[in-house]
Motif scaffolding. Structure first.
Motif, PDB file in Angstrom:
ATOM      1  N   GLY A  74      37.637  32.084  41.715  1.00 29.51           N
ATOM      2  CA  GLY A  74      38.319  32.633  40.561  1.00 29.51           C
ATOM      3  C   GLY A  74      37.447  32.946  39.363  1.00 29.51           C
ATOM      4  N   PRO A  75      36.438  32.113  39.048  1.00 29.17           N
ATOM      5  CA  PRO A  75      35.630  32.392  37.862  1.00 29.17           C
ATOM      6  C   PRO A  75      34.951  33.765  37.866  1.00 29.17           C
ATOM      7  CG  PRO A  75      35.344  30.124  38.482  1.00 29.17           C
ATOM      8  CD  PRO A  75      36.169  30.780  39.578  1.00 29.17           C
ATOM      9  N   ARG A  76      34.613  34.269  39.026  1.00 32.67           N
ATOM     10  CA  ARG A  76      33.967  35.596  39.024  1.00 32.67           C
ATOM     11  C   ARG A  76      34.954  36.698  38.647  1.00 32.67           C
ATOM     12  NH1 ARG A  76      32.546  36.576  45.265  1.00 32.67           N
ATOM     13  NH2 ARG A  76      34.665  36.581  46.028  1.00 32.67           N
ATOM     14  N   GLU A  77      36.250  36.393  38.699  1.00 29.87           N
ATOM     15  CA  GLU A  77      37.253  37.353  38.244  1.00 29.87           C
ATOM     16  C   GLU A  77      37.411  37.311  36.719  1.00 29.87           C
ATOM     17  OE1 GLU A  77      38.708  39.460  40.384  1.00 29.87           O
ATOM     18  OE2 GLU A  77      37.589  38.513  42.023  1.00 29.87           O
ATOM     19  N   LEU A  78      36.988  36.234  36.101  1.00 29.20           N
ATOM     20  CA  LEU A  78      37.103  36.060  34.656  1.00 29.20           C
ATOM     21  C   LEU A  78      35.874  36.545  33.904  1.00 29.20           C
ATOM     22  CD1 LEU A  78      38.464  32.409  34.734  1.00 29.20           C
ATOM     23  CD2 LEU A  78      39.784  34.464  34.211  1.00 29.20           C
ATOM     24  N   VAL A  79      34.718  36.340  34.511  1.00 31.02           N
ATOM     25  CA  VAL A  79      33.445  36.632  33.834  1.00 31.02           C
ATOM     26  C   VAL A  79      32.942  38.006  34.240  1.00 31.02           C
ATOM     27  CG1 VAL A  79      31.047  35.904  33.581  1.00 31.02           C
ATOM     28  CG2 VAL A  79      32.867  34.193  33.634  1.00 31.02           C
ATOM     29  N   ILE A  80      32.687  38.827  33.230  1.00 31.10           N
ATOM     30  CA  ILE A  80      32.062  40.129  33.445  1.00 31.10           C
ATOM     31  C   ILE A  80      30.581  39.921  33.164  1.00 31.10           C
ATOM     32  CG2 ILE A  80      31.959  42.540  32.745  1.00 31.10           C
ATOM     33  CD1 ILE A  80      34.894  42.120  31.704  1.00 31.10           C
ATOM     34  N   ASP A  81      29.794  39.947  34.227  1.00 30.61           N
ATOM     35  CA  ASP A  81      28.376  39.597  34.145  1.00 30.61           C
ATOM     36  C   ASP A  81      27.653  40.402  33.071  1.00 30.61           C
ATOM     37  OD1 ASP A  81      26.169  38.075  35.119  1.00 30.61           O
ATOM     38  OD2 ASP A  81      25.428  39.880  36.127  1.00 30.61           O
TER      39      ASP A  81
END
Length: 141
Positions: A74-81
């Motif tokens: 889930g965190p990769r859906e929240l964070v825009i690199d």
């Protein structure tokens, strides 16, 4: 449900609030938030070990801590690199991204602002507003 149970529940809720307030205070003191749930695991074999949503990431972002999170779950859906935090896939990448934030206070400040703005999508007023929109659409008002 006895009165003594209600008193015990009330005390438990007070403790929970106290713990949450302490957690928010600690998030507020942390300029960077690391998240590594699932690191070293295989999502196809054991998906439960990966963060499914990332509420702790949102809580950290709400306190303007810049998230540096494993590029999984889930965190990769929240964070825009590179915008509101960093994604990492290896420990060397984690170290590199962390040093980038430590060395560059302007980058860290900009990402902290973006992280806070991202977290606003998940606050209670945003949920109420979206729920009202959905109900209005559903009943056709």
């Amino acid at each position: 449900f006895a009165e003594s149970d209600a008193v015990a529940l009330d005390e438990l809720l007070k403790q929970k609030d106290s713990y949450f307030n302490e957690l928010q205070k600690l998030y507020g003191q942390a300029p960077i938030y690391w998240h590594a749930a699932g690191y070293g695991e295989r999502v196809d074999r054991d998906p439960i070990k990966f963060e499914h949503f990332g509420i702790s990431v949102v809580e950290a972002m709400a306190s303007a801590a810049v998230p540096v999170v494993l590029n999984a779950g889930g965190p990769r859906e929240l964070v825009i690199d590179g915008e509101n935090g960093f994604l990492w896939s290896s420990t060397s990448n984690l170290r590199s991204r962390t040093w980038d934030l430590i060395k560059d206070s302007e980058l860290r400040a900009a990402m902290a602002t973006q992280a806070k703005e991202t977290s606003d999508r998940f606050d209670a007023s945003a949920f109420r507003s979206r729920l009202n929109e959905l109900v209005t659409d559903l009943v056709g008002i």
